[in-house]
Write a protein that holds these residues in place. Structure first.
Motif, short mmCIF file in Angstrom:
data_model
loop_
_atom_site.label_atom_id
_atom_site.label_comp_id
_atom_site.label_asym_id
_atom_site.label_seq_id
_atom_site.Cartn_x
_atom_site.Cartn_y
_atom_site.Cartn_z
N GLY A 97 0.83 -1.22 0.00
CA GLY A 97 0.00 0.00 0.00
C GLY A 97 0.85 1.25 0.00
O GLY A 97 0.57 2.22 -0.71
N GLY A 98 1.95 1.23 0.79
CA GLY A 98 2.84 2.38 0.84
C GLY A 98 3.60 2.59 -0.46
O GLY A 98 4.00 3.70 -0.79
N GLN A 99 3.83 1.50 -1.21
CA GLN A 99 4.50 1.62 -2.51
C GLN A 99 3.56 2.21 -3.57
O GLN A 99 3.96 3.01 -4.40
N PRO B 173 -6.86 6.87 -1.12
CA PRO B 173 -7.86 6.31 -0.22
C PRO B 173 -7.64 6.81 1.21
O PRO B 173 -6.58 7.35 1.54
N PRO B 174 -8.62 6.62 2.09
CA PRO B 174 -8.49 7.09 3.48
C PRO B 174 -7.27 6.53 4.21
O PRO B 174 -6.68 7.21 5.05
N LEU B 175 -6.90 5.28 3.89
CA LEU B 175 -5.77 4.66 4.59
C LEU B 175 -4.42 5.21 4.12
O LEU B 175 -3.40 4.96 4.76
N ALA B 176 -4.40 5.96 3.01
CA ALA B 176 -3.12 6.38 2.44
C ALA B 176 -2.34 7.28 3.38
O ALA B 176 -1.10 7.23 3.40
N SER C 261 1.08 5.18 5.40
CA SER C 261 2.17 6.13 5.64
C SER C 261 3.07 5.70 6.79
O SER C 261 3.99 6.44 7.16
N LEU C 262 2.83 4.51 7.35
CA LEU C 262 3.69 4.01 8.43
C LEU C 262 5.15 3.99 7.97
O LEU C 262 5.45 3.57 6.84
N SER C 263 6.05 4.45 8.82
CA SER C 263 7.47 4.45 8.45
C SER C 263 7.92 3.06 8.02
O SER C 263 7.61 2.06 8.68
N TYR C 264 8.64 2.99 6.91
CA TYR C 264 9.08 1.69 6.39
C TYR C 264 9.97 0.95 7.38
O TYR C 264 10.10 -0.28 7.32
#
Length: 607
Positions: free
Chosen positions: A460-462, A508-511, A516-519
């Motif tokens: 998702g983060g990618q 999306p709302p989760l983006a 966005s959680l730190s990798y």
């Protein structure tokens, strides 16, 4: 004038000579080891160097194998764009070295294993071992593709050589000395390559200091540009780099790399004694500190030179990973052979990592998939199989370089891959090593849940990268750029690079939260979910019966006493049973009978 933008020179004849000479030396070491050890064709000799390696070359190899071309190219760029926070990884490296040396090394060394994933079958079950090995193969193949792609892109842009031709040539050299020389060739080649990598950083810093008027001026420029604000104690897990994400999340990530990754485990269990194995990790710590310090200072030097003319914003290059190669040709092209040395430094990192990966992939494939099925193979047949698999995995990794071309920043992408896959695996190992109540059902469910969570947030983060509010790139300027194109230089095709990951128009709302959680927290997330869920499921499904557990499968109190007990343990190392002799029945967690009144069993049970 350096730092004013515009086209830069390309490779000279001397650069090609230096670069080719260093690569040929690397290949020559592999051939030398093959000739010297041509009579010692056993599987242990090929995969573990006959378990006769000493601490210092293994330590340098440990450092070089993950200080790859990604480090040479990615870390200075990181310091240039985001500041010196990457220096905080020095704390993570210290924690990782201590945990690996005192917890994982004694356990693996005591069991006498070749594949780190043999432990999963001993402690849990064969299906879990197969899953763990498969996860490692996928992770390492993707990571190695990135490692090949990064310096190949640099060489392509500096020289104009065909990108895929460079990729294939890189893989071919690695395949050559992996196939012929085995682990000894890999380790001794890593030692040479480590020295070359450090020399490349020193050349950039020294020339930059001369141009800018000294190291003090570089430091002052970095301070004025906000690049020295290292310590950020904000606990927000969504911010890319803070003190907590690097020290806490980074430590868990590096433990997952050094503690259970076959490429690293294979090195320290090749040492001649437990003392040498532990010592190699502590010497490796010094190598990591030196490497990350030189890499970060190279990035600060780059900022000092380009503080008034950012090459990326000015359109001189097409992607951030070309910053350092562009700098090298900008400031070092007047010194024939020095740009060749730098590209050889990036390539040396790549060769060491790719050769490590190929050798480790061969080891786990032979030990975990082939030998359990084909038990009657002769040593000669196994030797030919090792060579054939080296060629196969080398070709696979070259193919995976194509995947790397679409993943954006190579440094973050590489560490994200480790976090997503190694985190749940680390949780599985900790579940088995520290908790006697855990069973194979709990381990399998915990690992699957941990893997699902990390893949969800990672992919998702990618697709939806975090915004600049979370990544916090520092400001750059183009006020001092000189765009005059009439210079007598041949322009390298700096803007023909692979595109960065596109930012979708609709988020999306989760983006802006979950994605966005730190990798750096990917690994911690996977580890915690695996351990907690694994324990809960194990307790629900009945756990394991303590009286049937083999104490050698658990961390012992005597393991975590660093060097005071090493001399005693060396004497007992030779008499320990190899792991393959332990008759385990994984389904009910039973193992070979042992004396329940022994002190070791008592200590393990208490722990």
């Amino acid at each position: 004038m350096a730092g004013a933008g515009g086209p830069v020179a390309t490779f000279s004849a001397w650069d090609y000579v230096v670069f080719a000479g260093i690569i040929l030396v690397a290949a020559g070491i592999g051939l030398f080891q093959a000739i010297r050890s041509r009579k010692e064709t056993s599987n242990a000799e090929f995969l573990l160097g006959g378990r006769q390696m000493s601490a210092v070359p293994v330590a340098m190899s440990l450092t070089a194998s993950f200080m790859s071309g990604i480090t040479v190219i990615g870390t200075p760029t990181e310091a240039y764009r985001f500041g010196s926070a990457f220096w905080l990884f020095g704390f993570s490296y210290a924690i990782m070295s201590a945990v690996t040396a005192e917890v994982f090394v004694p356990l693996f060394y005591r069991l006498g294993i070749t594949s780190a994933y043999e432990y999963l079958e001993m402690r849990f079950s064969r299906p879990i071992r197969i899953i763990g090995t498969s996860m490692y193969i996928v992770q390492t193949s993707i990571y190695t593709g990135m490692v090949i792609y990064a310096p190949a892109l640099a060489l392509n842009q500096i020289t104009g050589l065909d990108l895929w031709g460079v990729l294939v040539a890189t893989g071919a050299v690695c395949i050559l000395y992996c196939t012929l020389g085995g682990l000894k060739a890999v380790i001794w080649t890593d030692v040479i390559q480590m020295v070359i990598m450090l020399a490349g950083f020193v050349a950039v810093i020294a020339r930059g200091a001369v141009l800018q008027g000294g190291l003090t001026k570089i430091w002052e420029d970095a301070g004025r540009g906000g690049r020295l604000e290292t310590f950020d104690f904000d606990p927000d897990p969504l911010k890319r780099h803070t003190f907590w994400t690097i020290v806490v999340g980074g430590s868990v990530m590096w433990v997952s790399i050094y503690g259970i990754n076959q490429s690293q485990v294979q090195r320290y269990i090749s040492c001649k004694s437990l003392a040498h194995a532990k010592m190699s990790l502590y010497v490796n710590l010094l190598g990591l500190w030196v490497t990350v310090s030189l890499a970060v200072f190279s990035g600060l030097t780059m900022f000092s030179i380009y503080k008034d003319c950012d090459p990326l914003t000015n359109g001189d290059i097409g992607t951030q990973d070309q910053l350092l190669p562009y700098l090298v040709m900008d400031i070092l092209s007047d010194y024939p052979g020095i740009p060749g040395l730098f590209v050889a430094a990036a390539y040396s990192g790549t060769l060491s990592t790719v050769s490590s990966s190929i050798n480790a992939l061969v080891a786990v494939t032979v030990e975990d998939f082939i030998l359990p099925i084909c038990r009657n193979l002769t040593e000669k047949q196994v030797a030919w199989m090792n060579m054939g698999l080296s060629v196969f995995f080398g070709a696979l990794c070259i193919g995976m370089a194509g995947v790397a071309s679409v993943m954006g920043s190579v440094l973050q992408a590489a560490l994200s891959v480790f976090g997503m896959i190694s985190g749940p695996l680390l949780g599985l190992y900790l579940l088995g090593m520290l908790f006697r109540t855990s069973n194979s059902t709990g381990g399998l469910v915990g690992m699957i849940l941990g893997l699902v969570a990390t893949l969800w947030v990672g992919i998702g983060g990618q697709i939806f990268p975090p915004t600049a509010e979370k990544t916090l790139p520092l400001p750059v300027s183009t006020a001092g750029c000189n765009n005059t194109m009439g210079q007598n230089h041949t322009s390298a095709p700096w803007t023909s690079a692979a595109p960065l990951t596109a930012l979708p128009g609709v988020r999306p709302p989760l983006a802006d939260s979950w994605y966005s959680l730190s990798y750096l927290y990917f690994s911690l997330l996977g580890t915690l979910i695996t351990v907690v869920c694994g324990l809960l499921v194990s307790m629900i499904t009945g756990g394991c019966k303590q009286e049937n557990m083999n104490p050698d499968l658990f961390v012992k109190m005597s393991d975590v006493i660093c060097f005071s007990s090493c001399s005693k343990s060396e004497a007992s190392d030779d008499t320990e049973q190899p792991a393959t002799d332990i008759d385990l029945k994984a389904d009910n967690c039973t193992s070979k009978a042992f004396d329940p009144m022994s002190k070791d069993a008592e200590k393990a049970t208490k722990l």
